[in-house]
Design an enzyme around this catalytic site. Structure first.
Site, mmCIF file in Angstrom:
data_model
loop_
_atom_site.group_PDB
_atom_site.id
_atom_site.type_symbol
_atom_site.label_atom_id
_atom_site.label_comp_id
_atom_site.label_asym_id
_atom_site.label_seq_id
_atom_site.Cartn_x
_atom_site.Cartn_y
_atom_site.Cartn_z
ATOM 1 N N GLU A 49 24.157 -30.061 -28.777
ATOM 2 C CA GLU A 49 23.919 -30.594 -30.123
ATOM 3 C C GLU A 49 23.455 -32.050 -30.067
ATOM 4 O O GLU A 49 22.652 -32.495 -30.880
ATOM 5 C CB GLU A 49 25.178 -30.454 -31.001
ATOM 6 C CG GLU A 49 25.587 -29.006 -31.268
ATOM 7 C CD GLU A 49 24.455 -28.119 -31.778
ATOM 8 O OE1 GLU A 49 23.528 -28.633 -32.441
ATOM 9 O OE2 GLU A 49 24.484 -26.912 -31.506
ATOM 10 N N HIS A 57 19.781 -32.225 -29.568
ATOM 11 C CA HIS A 57 19.084 -32.139 -30.867
ATOM 12 C C HIS A 57 19.141 -33.504 -31.570
ATOM 13 O O HIS A 57 18.160 -33.949 -32.160
ATOM 14 C CB HIS A 57 19.768 -31.118 -31.779
ATOM 15 C CG HIS A 57 19.451 -29.691 -31.474
ATOM 16 N ND1 HIS A 57 18.163 -29.224 -31.337
ATOM 17 C CD2 HIS A 57 20.262 -28.610 -31.321
ATOM 18 C CE1 HIS A 57 18.192 -27.913 -31.097
ATOM 19 N NE2 HIS A 57 19.452 -27.511 -31.082
#
Length: 675
Positions: free
Chosen positions: A468, A471
């Site tokens: 994550e 990202h």
């Protein structure tokens, strides 16, 4: 005065969460939609001839206030929702869908966009401007601008219905997740469960004024029980509950929603002149066609299936030898895999967890970002949060210039959906010479600290955090002129590259030494554990790959053909899974009814992209390995050609500029131990 409709008078223009009341949302949306419509009217009524600046650029910068309100509202609907917010979402979604249609079906606006598009060869546009023009024109043509009036009307009806169906689908999954509790009062039922998981279950029971222990379908509760609890009947009960989400014929059943969503998407694609929803979606992806995706998945299937079947046979034999299990079931998979992994590598998550205290892992991922991309992360408490668990950071470059604001929200709670995701509260763009920096957020569901222990992550949770954060870096380092091309606004089959490539650092000694220290003694993670982590990285990779392929094939089966003849969700799913099936089917279970990625999120016709991006990430990381995992030159190339570029060029062009060549699947197959 509605705080959402005024300029945020806050540090770094961050969202003023504590000042927003639920009743502010609907009026704020209505006012912002009205304002955005006025901006569109100003473009269409402009008496000057259409130019790139007065039409395309003006369109991209319009509706900024509406975008901010939407991002705040819908992010909270995922991370901190309640009945009121869900009711507002049901009212707001069709309004936004209608507004979006008002733009794409606005003939005067399309005429101006088309006029600029038709004269593009005479305009002196740079790469980013050309991409924006192309994207804006396609935004109209792919959404019905060339349709007759009656077809436009039908398109509006479909979009309105889909926006509500997708919301309902998600609400049902969340309600079903929250509705199930396994209340245990006999400690024997927790045999095999690690102390930390038992303590968390006890605390959860206490928080609900109950004796004993509570196990739920939230991942930090569900996964340890499925992995370690030796009571097979209880594992079965939990697994069936998880697999039966929104498939019970009750008020939260999603079978009808699945069928309606698939059929409406197909009808919409047909209206626009595409054979199927997948043909429509994939036109704008790296893969381009459903045939390419099917070929890609089947090619991987061919490589992975023999390995998966071998691994499954070994697991069956192991379970039989250990506990006399005659038929291995889905609720046995994680349990015996973990036991076999411990036997083969003398490695289990409980051994590793003390070295992965959440705070240390966060610092580790920050340090890695600093060493690769010259970023500094400083925790600040001067900005508003939507929940006390949220951590807030100011991200700067080495000279102290603001690069981004970063929110991190790591623990489960009733108002938060399962899983992990990255999201944006404010996009990056450059306007009037000023680079307006982004506000980025990571949301995860990790084990909470207990009275006796801090939050200790499993290795799988460590890789999730890195994923994550990959990202997040894509958003944080965004550096484009136009908001619609910024950050993660790229093809869906390219968006997973930055996230998946960062996971590779979790397996490297040089990186682990930065953060993997024992939470009590401070000792560095022993070298032999690092070796074991690396050696076990490909453990059951065949089965894992088969599982991912099966999800991709299920997605394509819903969206790559005409679904109008499908009447049973379950029967259709079984057909889609037939070539990837290892475990016996469970009659009470259905994946599609809770497959939020494709029925609520943006992954319809795109689930294959996880594997697709793995090909890219294995190939990209091979470059880092060749030059050194903290090599500044390779990191700069990755930052300049991938992370900062958003969607300003074709993804393959960007990738080749970084790597010097097209990606080769061999790197992935080699890393996965499949060749």
């Amino acid at each position: 005065m509605n705080v959402l409709n005024s300029k945020f008078n806050t540090p770094y223009q961050t969202a003023p969460f504590s000042k927003i009341k639920n009743e502010d949302y609907l009026p704020a949306f209505l006012k912002a939609i009205k304002g955005a419509k006025a901006e569109i009217d100003a473009i269409t009524t402009n008496s000057e001839a259409p130019t790139f600046e007065n039409t395309i650029e003006a369109l991209d910068f319009s509706g900024e206030q509406l975008d901010r309100i939407s991002s705040i509202f819908f992010n909270l609907n995922s991370a901190e929702t309640n009945d009121t917010i869900q009711k507002i979402a049901q009212k707001v979604s069709p309004l936004l869908s209608e507004f979006s249609n008002d733009i794409t079906l606005n003939e005067s606006l399309f005429k101006r966009v088309k006029a600029v598009y038709d004269s593009k060869n005479t305009l002196d546009l740079n790469t980013e401007q050309s991409t924006l023009l192309d994207k804006k024109y396609k935004g109209f043509s792919r959404n019905g601008a060339n349709l007759s009036e009656d077809k436009k009307t039908r398109l509006r009806e479909i979009d309105k219905a889909l926006s509500q169906l997708k919301l309902k689908f998600g609400e049902h999954v969340l309600a079903e997740t929250n509705a199930f509790e396994m209340h245990l009062t006999n400690e024997k039922d927790l045999a095999g469960l690690p102390e930390g998981a038992k303590e968390a279950a006890q605390q959860l029971a206490e928080s609900k004024q109950k004796d004993g222990w509570l196990i739920t379908l939230d991942y930090p509760s569900y996964i340890p029980f499925m992995t370690y609890a030796s009571n097979r009947e209880l594992r079965k009960k939990l697994a069936i509950a998880a697999g039966a989400k929104a498939f019970k014929g009750n008020e939260y059943d999603n079978q009808d929603h699945v069928l309606q969503i698939a059929k409406l998407r197909h009808e919409r694609a047909n209206l626009l002149g595409y054979k199927t929803h997948a043909h429509f979606v994939l036109e704008e992806r790296m893969a381009k066609t459903p045939e390419t995706v099917q070929h890609f998945l089947n090619e991987l299937l061919e490589k992975a299936k023999p390995a998966a079947e071998r691994e499954f046979k070994n697991l069956e034999a192991f379970a039989k030898e250990l506990d006399g299990i005659e038929s291995l079931q889905k609720w046995d998979g994680s349990y015996y895999s973990e036991k076999l992994k411990q036997k083969l590598f003398s490695l289990d998550d409980e051994q590793l967890k003390p070295y992965f205290k959440l705070e240390n892992v966060i610092n580790g991922v920050f340090t890695i970002a600093e060493r690769l991309y010259d970023l500094k992360f400083e925790e600040i408490n001067t900005i508003d949060k939507y929940h006390e668990d949220v951590l807030t950071y100011k991200v700067t470059d080495l000279k102290g210039n603001l690069i981004s604001i970063f929110y991190a929200d790591f623990f489960p709670r009733p108002g938060k959906r399962n899983g992990a995701w990255m999201t944006v509260y404010k996009s990056q763009y450059i306007k009037n010479g000023k680079n307006s920096r982004p506000h980025i957020s990571n949301v995860c569901n990790f084990t909470k600290p207990t009275k006796s222990k801090p939050s200790l992550l499993t290795f799988n949770e460590v890789t999730t955090l890195f994923h994550e954060f990959g990202h997040a870096l894509h958003g944080i380092l965004a550096n484009t002129t136009y908001p619609s091309l910024s950050g993660t606004s790229v093809s869906w089959d390219f968006v997973e590259l930055p996230s998946q490539v960062l996971e590779n650092w979790c397996y490297e000694k040089e990186a682990l030494e930065l953060f993997a220290t024992h939470y009590e003694t401070g000792e560095m993670i022993p070298m032999e554990l690092i070796e074991k982590i690396k050696a076990s990285a490909t453990f059951h990779e065949g089965m894992q790959t088969l599982r991912q392929i099966s999800f991709g094939l299920l997605d394509m089966s819903w969206h790559g053909q005409d679904p109008s003849a499908i009447s049973s969700v379950k029967a259709h799913e079984n057909e889609a899974f037939k070539n990837t099936k290892l475990y016996p089917d469970v009659a009470e279970n259905c994946m599609s009814t809770a497959f939020s990625h494709i029925f609520q999120g943006g992954y319809s016709s795109g689930y294959y992209s996880y594997k697709w991006a793995e090909v890219l990430d294995a190939d990209a990381f091979e470059y880092f390995l060749e030059e050194g995992i903290f090599n500044k030159e390779v990191a700069k190339k990755f930052k300049d050609n991938v992370l900062s570029q958003g969607g300003i060029e074709e993804p393959m062009t960007l990738y080749k500029r970084f790597r010097g060549k097209e990606p080769q699947p061999e790197a992935l197959l080699k890393r996965a131990g499949l060749i």
